[in-house]
Design a protein around this motif. Structure first.
Motif, PDB file in Angstrom:
ATOM      1  N   ASN A   7       0.824  -1.204   0.000  1.00  0.00           N
ATOM      2  CA  ASN A   7       0.000   0.000   0.000  1.00  0.00           C
ATOM      3  C   ASN A   7       0.860   1.258   0.000  1.00  0.00           C
ATOM      4  O   ASN A   7       0.659   2.176  -0.796  1.00  0.00           O
ATOM      5  CB  ASN A   7      -0.921  -0.024   1.219  1.00  0.00           C
ATOM      6  N   SER A  34       2.973   1.565  -3.265  1.00  0.00           N
ATOM      7  CA  SER A  34       2.149   1.974  -4.401  1.00  0.00           C
ATOM      8  C   SER A  34       1.863   3.465  -4.364  1.00  0.00           C
ATOM      9  O   SER A  34       1.926   4.162  -5.396  1.00  0.00           O
ATOM     10  CB  SER A  34       0.837   1.193  -4.396  1.00  0.00           C
ATOM     11  N   GLU A  58      -5.511  -4.543   1.167  1.00  0.00           N
ATOM     12  CA  GLU A  58      -5.046  -4.870  -0.176  1.00  0.00           C
ATOM     13  C   GLU A  58      -6.018  -4.353  -1.232  1.00  0.00           C
ATOM     14  O   GLU A  58      -5.593  -3.903  -2.309  1.00  0.00           O
ATOM     15  CB  GLU A  58      -4.898  -6.388  -0.302  1.00  0.00           C
ATOM     16  N   THR A 105      -5.280  -0.768  -1.705  1.00  0.00           N
ATOM     17  CA  THR A 105      -4.034  -0.635  -2.468  1.00  0.00           C
ATOM     18  C   THR A 105      -4.282  -0.839  -3.954  1.00  0.00           C
ATOM     19  O   THR A 105      -3.780  -0.075  -4.795  1.00  0.00           O
ATOM     20  CB  THR A 105      -3.007  -1.661  -1.966  1.00  0.00           C
TER      21      THR A 105
END
Length: 409
Positions: free
Chosen positions: A223, A226, A324, A327
């Motif tokens: 996360n 990114s 997730e 993310t």
């Protein structure tokens, strides 16, 4: 990452499987020593004229000391064959001991015959060993009862005693030793099989732990990385000092949080000895902070959580799936609202994350698909279900987990 590697499992060793005893093609050195020793001892008794029966015994049909040498030499040859051909040695030795009874007899011939009988049971085939036990036992009983029934004197019982000492006793001894040897071999085999199973269990445990570590590392760090990748791309593509300063601020914030997550993971992997304990695992109570972090990274996120108390494993899995999913929305979703919903119904916890789906014009972070694999594995480990894909112009991630009623574990 240094300090996080799991030791490679040892190569699994296959246990030595039981096989038929290898029969040597050449006489054993110890057997040759027994044969030479018995032959020399028997010749010494012949030289000094010492036999097992007097010369005027009516059973001794062959007079003189030298006929004793023939069965003695034959029995010595049988001793040489006691391992390589135990049944042949016993048959020839039995004929030699019968021939010895027609002479004055030799003590070493009798002693070597008992050893040949012992070796035939110990080294011969299992079926032959069983038959020898029965035959020698029957001969002992017959040698005891028949002479007594014929002569009706107590001394006749001594014939059965002699047969038992010469034939049955060494056969029984060989059978006992053989059973102990087979039991020891079976115990050794079981120990090797147990060691192999333990090694397999250890290798599987290491593989499972590696997969768990990979999921944790990916969910905790992906996360932040990114967000760093997306904002750094935006800062490089837009030549505006205010935009670059804002992007650098977000990059710094995500870098600090990523380092904190990495320290937490390393703390979990450490021994745990000492006064310092690793930080606690995230819970669903931290979803608000997780959503705030996603908003700071540029996502328009709404959260609706009605889950109550849930077991700790389900709590961690649901948190990681939401993390997730956010993310992935940060990396791939189109501009628009992202909704996160957690609902508890009918003994199940339903986790659903929706994000806009379509072509994206802004900067994107590369993906490997490991996130979807990790989320699916988390759901499967808790007997839940997982599904992800486009649905009504939205990308929907849905996971369900069964809940245990009562106190959370």
């Amino acid at each position: 990452m240094e300090g996080m590697a799991v030791r490679e499992p040892h190569r699994l060793r296959r246990p030595h499987l039981p096989h038929r005893p290898h029969r040597p093609h050449r006489p054993h050195r110890f057997d040759v020593y027994i044969a030479v020793g018995g032959l020399l001892g028997g010749l010494l008794l012949v030289a000094i004229g010492l036999g097992t029966r007097p010369s005027d015994d009516p059973i001794a049909l062959l007079d003189g000391p030298w006929p004793v040498v023939v069965p003695l030499c034959v029995m010595a040859g049988c001793e040489v064959l006691r391992r390589i051909a135990p049944r042949t040695a016993l048959l020839i030795g039995t004929a030699a001991i019968v021939l010895d009874t027609l002479t004055q007899g030799n003590l070493f011939t009798v002693l070597m015959y008992t050893d040949v009988m012992y070796a035939a049971v110990l080294y011969g085939p299992l079926a032959s060993a069983r038959r020898i036990q029965w035959i020698t036992g029957l001969l002992t009983v017959a040698g005891t009862l028949v002479p007594f029934a014929v002569w009706r004197v107590p001394e006749a019982l001594l014939i059965g005693v002699v047969v038992g000492i010469v034939a049955y006793a060494p056969a029984a001894t060989g059978w006992i030793v053989r059973n102990h040897r087979d039991a020891a071999e079976a115990a050794r085999l079981r120990a090797e099989q147990t060691a192999l199973l333990a090694e397999i269990d250890r290798a599987q445990a290491v593989t499972t732990e590696r997969a768990r570590m990979a999921r944790e590392l990916h969910d905790m760090v992906a996360n932040h990385l990114s967000a760093i990748a997306i904002h750094s791309t935006a800062a490089l593509s837009i030549d505006d000092p205010d935009t670059s300063r804002q992007a650098l601020s977000v990059i710094r914030e995500n870098s600090v949080e990523g380092l904190a997550e990495m320290r937490r993971l390393i703390g979990i992997l450490r021994d745990g000895s000492g006064d310092r304990e690793p930080a606690a695992a995230p819970t669903l109570g931290g979803l608000e902070a997780l959503v705030d972090g996603a908003r700071a990274n540029g996502l328009d996120v709404t959260l609706a959580a009605e889950h109550g108390e849930v077991p700790a494993p389900v709590e961690l899995a649901a948190y990681r799936i939401v993390q997730e999913s956010l993310t992935n929305a940060l990396k791939h979703a189109c501009p628009g609202r992202v909704t996160v919903a957690l609902v508890r119904r009918d003994g199940m916890l339903d986790v659903r994350v929706r994000s806009p789906y379509g072509r994206r014009d802004g900067p994107r972070a590369p993906g490997s698909g490991a996130g979807l694999v990790g989320m699916r594995e988390r759901a499967a480990l808790l007997d839940g279900t997982f599904d992800a894909g486009p649905e009504n112009s939205c990308w929907t991630v849905r996971a369900t987990f069964p809940l245990v009623e009562g106190e959370p574990v």
